[in-house]
Design an enzyme around this catalytic site. Structure first.
Site, PDB file in Angstrom:
ATOM      1  N   HIS A  17       0.794  -1.078   0.215  1.00 38.93           N
ATOM      2  CA  HIS A  17       0.002   0.077   0.064  1.00 38.93           C
ATOM      3  C   HIS A  17       0.954   1.224   0.088  1.00 38.93           C
ATOM      4  O   HIS A  17       0.675   2.134  -0.666  1.00 38.93           O
ATOM      5  CB  HIS A  17      -0.998   0.142   1.251  1.00 38.93           C
ATOM      6  CG  HIS A  17      -1.856  -0.978   1.262  1.00 38.93           C
ATOM      7  ND1 HIS A  17      -2.165  -1.753   2.387  1.00 38.93           N
ATOM      8  CD2 HIS A  17      -2.949  -1.258   0.471  1.00 38.93           C
ATOM      9  CE1 HIS A  17      -3.218  -2.845   2.198  1.00 38.93           C
ATOM     10  NE2 HIS A  17      -3.692  -2.401   1.101  1.00 38.93           N
ATOM     11  N   LYS A  41     -16.223  -6.242   5.891  1.00 38.63           N
ATOM     12  CA  LYS A  41     -15.066  -7.069   6.473  1.00 38.63           C
ATOM     13  C   LYS A  41     -15.151  -6.860   7.980  1.00 38.63           C
ATOM     14  O   LYS A  41     -15.697  -5.841   8.489  1.00 38.63           O
ATOM     15  CB  LYS A  41     -13.746  -6.540   5.907  1.00 38.63           C
ATOM     16  CG  LYS A  41     -13.660  -6.700   4.335  1.00 38.63           C
ATOM     17  CD  LYS A  41     -12.322  -6.478   4.017  1.00 38.63           C
ATOM     18  CE  LYS A  41     -12.022  -6.786   2.532  1.00 38.63           C
ATOM     19  NZ  LYS A  41     -10.691  -6.548   2.114  1.00 38.63           N
ATOM     20  N   ARG A  90      -2.479  -5.230  -8.631  1.00 42.82           N
ATOM     21  CA  ARG A  90      -1.043  -6.092  -8.333  1.00 42.82           C
ATOM     22  C   ARG A  90      -0.999  -7.280  -9.413  1.00 42.82           C
ATOM     23  O   ARG A  90       0.158  -7.622  -9.624  1.00 42.82           O
ATOM     24  CB  ARG A  90      -1.164  -6.697  -6.925  1.00 42.82           C
ATOM     25  CG  ARG A  90      -1.051  -5.774  -5.827  1.00 42.82           C
ATOM     26  CD  ARG A  90      -1.751  -6.464  -4.515  1.00 42.82           C
ATOM     27  NE  ARG A  90      -3.034  -6.618  -4.584  1.00 42.82           N
ATOM     28  CZ  ARG A  90      -4.027  -7.301  -3.786  1.00 42.82           C
ATOM     29  NH1 ARG A  90      -3.354  -7.799  -2.818  1.00 42.82           N
ATOM     30  NH2 ARG A  90      -5.201  -7.187  -4.003  1.00 42.82           N
ATOM     31  N   SER A 128      -3.405  -7.916   3.172  1.00 44.89           N
ATOM     32  CA  SER A 128      -3.656  -7.779   4.535  1.00 44.89           C
ATOM     33  C   SER A 128      -3.947  -9.107   5.371  1.00 44.89           C
ATOM     34  O   SER A 128      -3.206  -9.250   6.407  1.00 44.89           O
ATOM     35  CB  SER A 128      -4.268  -6.702   4.889  1.00 44.89           C
ATOM     36  OG  SER A 128      -3.982  -5.644   4.105  1.00 44.89           O
TER      37      SER A 128
HETATM   38  N1  COA Z   1      -0.444  -4.098  -1.352  1.00 41.52           N
HETATM   39  C1  COA Z   1      -1.030  -4.949  -0.550  1.00 41.52           C
HETATM   40  N2  COA Z   1      -1.987  -5.289  -0.353  1.00 41.52           N
HETATM   41  C2  COA Z   1      -2.992  -4.686  -1.259  1.00 41.52           C
HETATM   42  C3  COA Z   1      -2.634  -3.672  -2.048  1.00 41.52           C
HETATM   43  C4  COA Z   1      -1.226  -3.366  -2.223  1.00 41.52           C
HETATM   44  N3  COA Z   1      -0.815  -2.409  -2.993  1.00 41.52           N
HETATM   45  N4  COA Z   1      -3.804  -3.220  -2.697  1.00 41.52           N
HETATM   46  C5  COA Z   1      -5.012  -3.985  -2.267  1.00 41.52           C
HETATM   47  N5  COA Z   1      -4.220  -4.891  -1.457  1.00 41.52           N
HETATM   48  C6  COA Z   1      -4.989  -5.941  -0.452  1.00 41.52           C
HETATM   49  C7  COA Z   1      -5.719  -5.192   0.530  1.00 41.52           C
HETATM   50  O1  COA Z   1      -4.618  -5.490   1.785  1.00 41.52           O
HETATM   51  C8  COA Z   1      -6.856  -6.219   1.026  1.00 41.52           C
HETATM   52  O2  COA Z   1      -6.667  -7.586   1.379  1.00 41.52           O
HETATM   53  P1  COA Z   1      -7.280  -8.348   2.331  1.00 41.52           P
HETATM   54  O3  COA Z   1      -8.901  -8.686   1.345  1.00 41.52           O
HETATM   55  O4  COA Z   1      -6.641  -9.553   2.600  1.00 41.52           O
HETATM   56  O5  COA Z   1      -7.546  -7.706   3.580  1.00 41.52           O
HETATM   57  C9  COA Z   1      -7.228  -6.514  -0.601  1.00 41.52           C
HETATM   58  O6  COA Z   1      -6.280  -6.458  -1.212  1.00 41.52           O
HETATM   59  C10 COA Z   1      -8.413  -5.687  -1.031  1.00 41.52           C
HETATM   60  O7  COA Z   1      -7.955  -4.353  -1.042  1.00 41.52           O
HETATM   61  P2  COA Z   1      -8.528  -3.227  -0.465  1.00 41.52           P
HETATM   62  O8  COA Z   1      -7.908  -1.781  -1.092  1.00 41.52           O
HETATM   63  O9  COA Z   1      -8.699  -2.973   0.897  1.00 41.52           O
HETATM   64  O10 COA Z   1      -9.996  -3.095  -1.040  1.00 41.52           O
HETATM   65  P3  COA Z   1     -11.227  -3.343  -0.459  1.00 41.52           P
HETATM   66  O11 COA Z   1     -11.928  -4.444  -1.180  1.00 41.52           O
HETATM   67  O12 COA Z   1     -11.190  -4.015   1.246  1.00 41.52           O
HETATM   68  O13 COA Z   1     -12.034  -2.053  -0.115  1.00 41.52           O
HETATM   69  C11 COA Z   1     -13.310  -0.192  -0.677  1.00 41.52           C
HETATM   70  C12 COA Z   1     -12.572  -1.423  -1.181  1.00 41.52           C
HETATM   71  C13 COA Z   1     -13.378   0.031   0.718  1.00 41.52           C
HETATM   72  C14 COA Z   1     -12.543   0.494  -1.490  1.00 41.52           C
HETATM   73  C15 COA Z   1     -14.759  -0.397  -1.414  1.00 41.52           C
HETATM   74  O14 COA Z   1     -15.317  -1.690  -0.754  1.00 41.52           O
HETATM   75  C16 COA Z   1     -15.369   0.894  -1.241  1.00 41.52           C
HETATM   76  O15 COA Z   1     -15.211   2.034  -1.956  1.00 41.52           O
HETATM   77  N6  COA Z   1     -16.303   0.740  -0.235  1.00 41.52           N
HETATM   78  C17 COA Z   1     -17.241   1.772   0.018  1.00 41.52           C
HETATM   79  C18 COA Z   1     -18.611   1.578  -0.601  1.00 41.52           C
HETATM   80  C19 COA Z   1     -18.828   1.976  -1.872  1.00 41.52           C
HETATM   81  O16 COA Z   1     -18.439   2.990  -2.256  1.00 41.52           O
HETATM   82  N7  COA Z   1     -19.263   1.066  -2.751  1.00 41.52           N
HETATM   83  C20 COA Z   1     -19.365   1.172  -3.937  1.00 41.52           C
HETATM   84  C21 COA Z   1     -18.053   0.646  -4.831  1.00 41.52           C
HETATM   85  S1  COA Z   1     -18.445   0.502  -6.503  1.00 41.52           S
END
Ligand code: COA
Length: 159
Positions: A17, A41, A90, A128
């Protein structure tokens, strides 16, 4: 003033990140790293803990700020005056989910552009959950997370 937001769960923030955040900070005037309060989550760390770990890891960067949001990411982007949303890609496996999210966000707010950045290849296999899992099993994750996260993980799993 071109401001972007980088949303995620960050449970916890990893060096992958951080790599994306630094790249974004070189391209835009301000990057707001924003912790999603409720992305469906069950996080290990509270929102405050995740925000604090990000702040500590990024304290040397003048144009990076950290906050949190609840609700739609596009609403938060509008609230803070961002012109775009940063996401990391990634591997090919990220593409379908990210493509769907970017198109839906564009449908919801056509003024916002999603910008995809690739982390250094040494971080492509990181996420993560793997970090949480390794740390819970007493494995050394110091190569993959900032010091503040390492300390917090050690404390969580009482090492
Ligand atoms: N390095 C390491 N890990 C990474 C990474 C990087 N560069 N980029 C992503 N990851 C990992 C994260 O650690 C996470 O791991 P985990 O699932 O094991 O915990 C996974 O990839 C997902 O990444 P993340 O960026 O945390 O995405 P998310 O899916 O958890 O979050 C949101 C996505 C919060 C941005 C999205 O759900 C959101 O916008 N929610 C708000 C509601 C909304 O607007 N919804 C409509 C969207 S269309």
């Amino acid at each position: 003033m071109r401001k972007v937001i980088y949303p995620g769960t960050f449970d916890p923030v990893t060096n992958g990140h951080i790599d994306i955040i630094k790249r974004a900070s070189e391209l835009f005037d301000e990057v707001i790293v924003t912790v999603a309060i409720n992305p469906g989550k069950t996080p290990l760390f509270t929102v405050n803990e995740r925000v604090n770990m990000l702040q500590e890891s990024l304290k040397d960067f003048k144009n990076i700020n950290v906050d949190s949001f609840d609700g739609l990411v596009v609403d938060h982007a509008h609230e803070v005056g961002a012109v775009g949303i940063i996401r990391g890609l990634r591997a090919v496996s990220d593409f379908e989910y990210e493509f769907q999210m970017a198109l839906m966000n564009r449908k919801l707010a056509s003024d916002l552009t999603t910008v995809f950045l690739m982390p250094h290849e040494k971080y492509t296999y990181l996420n993560s959950s793997i970090i949480r899992n390794l740390a819970s099993l007493n494995s050394d994750v110091s190569d993959f997370v900032p010091d503040v996260v390492l300390k917090a993980l050690n404390k969580k799993f009482s090492k």
